[in-house]
Write an enzyme that holds these catalytic residues in place. Structure first.
Site, PDB file in Angstrom:
ATOM      1  N   ARG A   1       7.826   4.559  -6.761  1.00  0.00           N
ATOM      2  CA  ARG A   1       6.434   5.151  -7.424  1.00  0.00           C
ATOM      3  C   ARG A   1       7.206   6.776  -7.550  1.00  0.00           C
ATOM      4  O   ARG A   1       6.491   7.326  -9.140  1.00  0.00           O
ATOM      5  CB  ARG A   1       5.496   5.175  -6.395  1.00  0.00           C
ATOM      6  CG  ARG A   1       4.879   3.558  -6.101  1.00  0.00           C
ATOM      7  CD  ARG A   1       4.228   3.383  -4.804  1.00  0.00           C
ATOM      8  NE  ARG A   1       2.887   4.669  -5.345  1.00  0.00           N
ATOM      9  CZ  ARG A   1       2.816   5.674  -3.847  1.00  0.00           C
ATOM     10  NH1 ARG A   1       2.748   4.503  -2.671  1.00  0.00           N
ATOM     11  NH2 ARG A   1       1.183   6.117  -3.478  1.00  0.00           N
TER      12      ARG A   1
ATOM     13  N   SER B   1       0.450   2.057   1.229  1.00  0.00           N
ATOM     14  CA  SER B   1       1.432   1.947   1.499  1.00  0.00           C
ATOM     15  C   SER B   1       1.560   2.996   2.974  1.00  0.00           C
ATOM     16  O   SER B   1       2.246   2.294   3.973  1.00  0.00           O
ATOM     17  CB  SER B   1       2.135   3.825   0.580  1.00  0.00           C
ATOM     18  OG  SER B   1       2.376   3.741   1.456  1.00  0.00           O
TER      19      SER B   1
ATOM     20  N   HIS C   1      -3.536   9.011  11.837  1.00  0.00           N
ATOM     21  CA  HIS C   1      -2.141   9.190  10.673  1.00  0.00           C
ATOM     22  C   HIS C   1      -3.249  10.236   9.410  1.00  0.00           C
ATOM     23  O   HIS C   1      -3.956  10.210   9.575  1.00  0.00           O
ATOM     24  CB  HIS C   1      -2.049   7.934   9.834  1.00  0.00           C
ATOM     25  CG  HIS C   1      -1.000   8.457   8.821  1.00  0.00           C
ATOM     26  ND1 HIS C   1       0.786   8.056   8.851  1.00  0.00           N
ATOM     27  CD2 HIS C   1      -1.288   8.448   7.122  1.00  0.00           C
ATOM     28  CE1 HIS C   1       0.636   8.062   7.337  1.00  0.00           C
ATOM     29  NE2 HIS C   1      -0.863   8.324   6.373  1.00  0.00           N
TER      30      HIS C   1
ATOM     31  N   ASP D   1       7.521  -0.687   1.378  1.00  0.00           N
ATOM     32  CA  ASP D   1       6.743   0.885   1.075  1.00  0.00           C
ATOM     33  C   ASP D   1       7.573   1.248   1.286  1.00  0.00           C
ATOM     34  O   ASP D   1       7.965   2.050  -0.011  1.00  0.00           O
ATOM     35  CB  ASP D   1       6.117   1.120   2.053  1.00  0.00           C
ATOM     36  CG  ASP D   1       5.374   1.997   2.103  1.00  0.00           C
ATOM     37  OD1 ASP D   1       4.637   2.654   1.259  1.00  0.00           O
ATOM     38  OD2 ASP D   1       5.445   3.585   2.692  1.00  0.00           O
TER      39      ASP D   1
ATOM     40  N   LYS E   1       2.301   0.842   7.376  1.00  0.00           N
ATOM     41  CA  LYS E   1       3.348   1.314   7.934  1.00  0.00           C
ATOM     42  C   LYS E   1       2.458   1.386   9.013  1.00  0.00           C
ATOM     43  O   LYS E   1       2.508   1.034  10.256  1.00  0.00           O
ATOM     44  CB  LYS E   1       3.035   2.394   8.195  1.00  0.00           C
ATOM     45  CG  LYS E   1       4.505   2.401   6.814  1.00  0.00           C
ATOM     46  CD  LYS E   1       4.967   3.941   6.210  1.00  0.00           C
ATOM     47  CE  LYS E   1       3.859   4.732   4.917  1.00  0.00           C
ATOM     48  NZ  LYS E   1       4.662   5.393   4.521  1.00  0.00           N
TER      49      LYS E   1
HETATM   50  N1  URA Z   1       1.799   8.707   2.308  1.00  0.00           N
HETATM   51  C1  URA Z   1       2.226   7.639   2.532  1.00  0.00           C
HETATM   52  O1  URA Z   1       2.666   7.133   3.681  1.00  0.00           O
HETATM   53  N2  URA Z   1       2.189   6.668   1.509  1.00  0.00           N
HETATM   54  C2  URA Z   1       1.792   7.654  -0.132  1.00  0.00           C
HETATM   55  O2  URA Z   1       1.704   6.365  -1.024  1.00  0.00           O
HETATM   56  C3  URA Z   1       1.390   9.065   0.004  1.00  0.00           C
HETATM   57  C4  URA Z   1       1.239   8.972   1.785  1.00  0.00           C
END
Ligand code: URA
Length: 437
Positions: free
Chosen positions: A168, A183, A82, A161, A187
């Site tokens: 947010r 967050s 990621h 999320d 995932k």
């Molecule tokens: N990428 C994400 O998936 N979440 C965040 O809060 C910031 C970057």
């Protein structure tokens, strides 16, 4: 339990219990906690932070708010990667074929562009015919057959999320280390891989603009991954300068192909080898040094480009575009930007976020949610930070199908590049590597 009391505790800098965090996430997803109370909670977390236990509990609660993908029907070790997002970051499509060649399975769900940053799924869709949405069984079958598949995020992955991120975004609570860590990791945990490589970007084109914040974010995410039984490593890599020379979807796919053919830009090739080396290391393929050499070899011997072709074919894409990248449609309009000032010197710095925005203006990203991407739009940089320049040199070339956008994008690019008479200090490509031990 009352959400009011939980907000009150966090406002007063007290630690929340696991029960309180689970209650808060479950009841927010179900709609029993309204946005205005969750917004107050997010602001309390923004100012007062969370300790590692609280962040882990929140991440787990968010990961379990929807489907947890079970990858056990895919044989072998599954490694995910990621990136926290950047400009010109096309590494997934370079490193996934490299590691898949060595038998490491990549069953990856990627995102679309967000703000000034590009997204892997949009880039892949620049390849004619290529699909990024499959049923879970089709996804598993492609990974079992080719070792690799990259698709868009499934609908019910970490819905907490999705809801929290949107809140947010409009309550000025995005740049919070515990909230970003939860967050991203929620995932990744829901996506089911055994090991996770995190590429935490730092600098003007990244979310975390300072090295200290990037390291702190990476440490938290590695701790979460390890606490949840996933082998996790993070690299802190530069995003003060765009990665590679090409920004924009089909332009970036062309650069992926060049790099896998051994002809890519130095920075992109070097980072890709480090990232692929670390993925192979996570899958127990050898020491870091051995794994980096394996990554280089997969490029030199042409194995990795063959893997990319296999994946593109399995996902329905036209492989002739990978074999002959000149087939990609060119934009109708283009403009060369020249050094106009009467100077001889260097490029001192680039506002990488500004270049990402300029590329979006040209059509490579979405300004509104439903905008249709112009795959051929974007920027090719001829000069980058540290390069010598003189009057008349080509700085970069802008590409678009919307002629009206060129002027605005040109101004954005010009205001994003600074010159100097002095050679600037070299910025490292990789600042740190973080693992549990
Ligand atoms: N990428 C994400 O998936 N979440 C965040 O809060 C910031 C970057």
């Amino acid at each position: 339990m009352r959400i009011y009391d939980i907000i009150y505790k966090k406002r007063n800098k007290e630690e929340l219990t696991d029960e309180e965090i689970n209650y808060m996430i479950q009841n927010y997803v179900s709609g029993d906690i309204p946005d205005y109370q969750m917004a107050a909670m997010l602001m309390a977390i923004f100012f007062n932070g969370m300790n590692d236990r609280e962040i882990s509990t929140m991440t787990n609660a968010m990961a379990h708010s929807g489907d947890i993908v079970d990858l056990s029907s895919i044989e072998g070790i599954k490694v995910d990667k990621h990136s926290t997002g950047g400009v010109g970051d096309k590494t997934t499509l370079i490193i996934a074929p490299i590691v898949a060649y060595y038998g490491v399975k990549v069953a990856k769900m990627s995102g679309r562009g967000l703000g000034h940053t590009g997204g892997t799924v949009d880039k892949m869709e620049a390849i004619p015919g290529l699909k990024t949405n499959f049923s879970q069984q089709e996804f598993f079958d492609i990974v079992n057959k080719t070792g690799i598949s990259v698709i868009g995020q499934s609908g019910n992955l970490a819905p907490a999320d999705k809801k929290l991120y949107a809140l947010r975004d409009v309550t000025a609570t995005v740049e919070s280390i515990p909230l970003i860590a939860a967050s991203i990791m929620s995932k990744k945990l829901a996506a089911g891989s055994d090991c996770i490589l995190l590429d935490v970007k730092t600098g003007s084109g990244a979310f975390m603009k300072t090295l200290d914040d990037s390291i702190s974010l990476a440490e938290k995410m590695v701790a979460i991954g390890e606490n949840c039984g996933r082998k996790t490593v993070a690299l802190i890599t530069d995003m003060d300068i765009p990665l590679g020379n090409n920004i924009g979807n089909s332009l970036e796919i062309k650069e992926v192909i060049e790099t896998l053919n051994g002809k890519g830009p130095k920075d992109l090739t070097e980072i890709s080898i480090k990232l692929a080396g670390n993925m192979l290391y996570l899958a127990d393929k050898g020491t870091i040094e051995e794994c980096e050499n394996m990554a280089k070899e997969a490029i030199q011997n042409g194995y990795a480009i063959k893997k990319l072709i296999e994946m593109v074919e399995a996902q329905g894409g036209d492989i002739e575009y990978i074999k002959n990248p000149e087939k990609f449609e060119k934009s109708k309009y283009s403009l060369e930007l020249l050094v106009e000032d009467n100077i001889e010197g260097y490029i001192e710095s680039m506002d990488t976020e500004g270049l990402g925005i300029a590329s979006t203006m040209l059509g490579a990203g979405r300004e509104k949610k439903d905008d249709i991407i112009d795959f051929s739009a974007g920027i090719i940089l001829n000069k980058k930070v540290g390069d010598k320049i003189k009057k008349g040199d080509i700085l970069c070339k802008l590409y678009t199908n919307n002629e009206k956008k060129i002027k605005e994008a040109k101004e954005k690019v010009i205001s994003s590049i600074k010159f100097s008479n002095k050679e600037p200090k070299k910025i490292p490509l990789i600042f740190a590597r973080i693992e549990k031990k």
